[in-house]
Design a protein around this motif. Sequence first.
Motif, mmCIF file in Angstrom:
data_model
loop_
_atom_site.group_PDB
_atom_site.id
_atom_site.type_symbol
_atom_site.label_atom_id
_atom_site.label_comp_id
_atom_site.label_asym_id
_atom_site.label_seq_id
_atom_site.Cartn_x
_atom_site.Cartn_y
_atom_site.Cartn_z
ATOM 1 N N VAL A 37 1.384 -4.138 3.049
ATOM 2 C CA VAL A 37 0.284 -3.219 3.364
ATOM 3 C C VAL A 37 -0.992 -3.653 2.649
ATOM 4 O O VAL A 37 -2.079 -3.722 3.253
ATOM 5 C CB VAL A 37 0.652 -1.776 2.975
ATOM 6 C CG1 VAL A 37 -0.589 -0.867 3.035
ATOM 7 C CG2 VAL A 37 1.744 -1.239 3.895
ATOM 8 N N ASN A 50 0.909 1.675 9.010
ATOM 9 C CA ASN A 50 1.998 1.097 8.223
ATOM 10 C C ASN A 50 2.113 1.809 6.878
ATOM 11 O O ASN A 50 3.214 2.140 6.423
ATOM 12 C CB ASN A 50 1.753 -0.401 7.985
ATOM 13 C CG ASN A 50 1.934 -1.241 9.231
ATOM 14 O OD1 ASN A 50 2.526 -0.805 10.209
ATOM 15 N ND2 ASN A 50 1.408 -2.453 9.200
ATOM 16 N N ALA A 51 0.962 2.024 6.235
ATOM 17 C CA ALA A 51 0.950 2.662 4.921
ATOM 18 C C ALA A 51 1.543 4.069 4.988
ATOM 19 O O ALA A 51 2.296 4.487 4.092
ATOM 20 C CB ALA A 51 -0.472 2.712 4.369
ATOM 21 N N ILE A 90 -2.973 -0.976 10.079
ATOM 22 C CA ILE A 90 -2.634 -1.167 8.667
ATOM 23 C C ILE A 90 -2.373 0.172 7.989
ATOM 24 O O ILE A 90 -1.383 0.333 7.249
ATOM 25 C CB ILE A 90 -3.760 -1.947 7.962
ATOM 26 C CG1 ILE A 90 -3.875 -3.344 8.570
ATOM 27 C CG2 ILE A 90 -3.501 -2.024 6.454
ATOM 28 C CD1 ILE A 90 -5.136 -4.086 8.180
ATOM 29 N N PHE A 134 5.494 -6.647 7.287
ATOM 30 C CA PHE A 134 5.831 -5.234 7.116
ATOM 31 C C PHE A 134 6.973 -4.842 8.050
ATOM 32 O O PHE A 134 7.971 -4.249 7.620
ATOM 33 C CB PHE A 134 4.612 -4.352 7.389
ATOM 34 C CG PHE A 134 4.903 -2.887 7.238
ATOM 35 C CD1 PHE A 134 4.831 -2.281 5.993
ATOM 36 C CD2 PHE A 134 5.256 -2.118 8.345
ATOM 37 C CE1 PHE A 134 5.122 -0.925 5.849
ATOM 38 C CE2 PHE A 134 5.542 -0.768 8.206
ATOM 39 C CZ PHE A 134 5.472 -0.170 6.949
#
Length: 244
Positions: free
Chosen positions: A124, A191-192, A188, A146
């Motif tokens: 990340v 994903n976090a 992004i 990831f």
Amino acid sequence: MNTVENEFLRTAVALAGPAPQGEAIPWAVDVLRQGVVAGRLPPGTRLSEARVSEALRVSRNTLREAFTVLVGENLLVRVPNRGVSVARPGPDAVREIHRVRLALETSALRWSEPAPCPELRAAVEDGRDARGRRDVLGMADANQRFHRGVVELAGSVRQNELMSRTLAEVRLVFYTMRQDPSFHAPWIERNARILELFEQGRREESAEQMHDYLGASRRQLLDALEGPAPAGLRAPGTASSAGR
């Protein structure tokens, strides 16, 4: 095969060393697969049997076997009288890829034991750094790390192998979008969020977030390949997304 691709193969061989005795076929498969993943063998690249076998320092029979494996993985296509080339995945491939990813990634989040995931956290952060530099390849690499890491949570060698093959095919799908930072950047933080939920022990919510993520990715890619469907034909809640 142009000079850049030929140079990539020679460099890959120099880094990997000669093919281990008795393992020339899987070795050649891995070198060529990595060429696809790295974007050095883009869709449509014609792979001359003579030149590739020379660059890899393997026999043509060995190379033909390696080609057969990669055709089976949907990374290469063999056309009669035209030889072998790198595949250009279309809409049907996108649909199949996302069915596989949906099964692998949501189940890994749903059934794995929550715990701190430093490798996923690093992916990340690397994605955020690449976004700040507008580094498209860096964002794509971090994203693939990831999602590969998510599947690795399940601890299954077979699932890891299937995910690796699937992500190689994903790279071919994404190739035409590789110069557009806006294509990769929005994902992004998603994903976090998925990682945050998983580490908090909220596995079902994390899996649901991944389900929505992959649905949006599928729609965005199909829009890019086919053009957006008329609004009246979309299912409720399936507006085109700006991510992947």
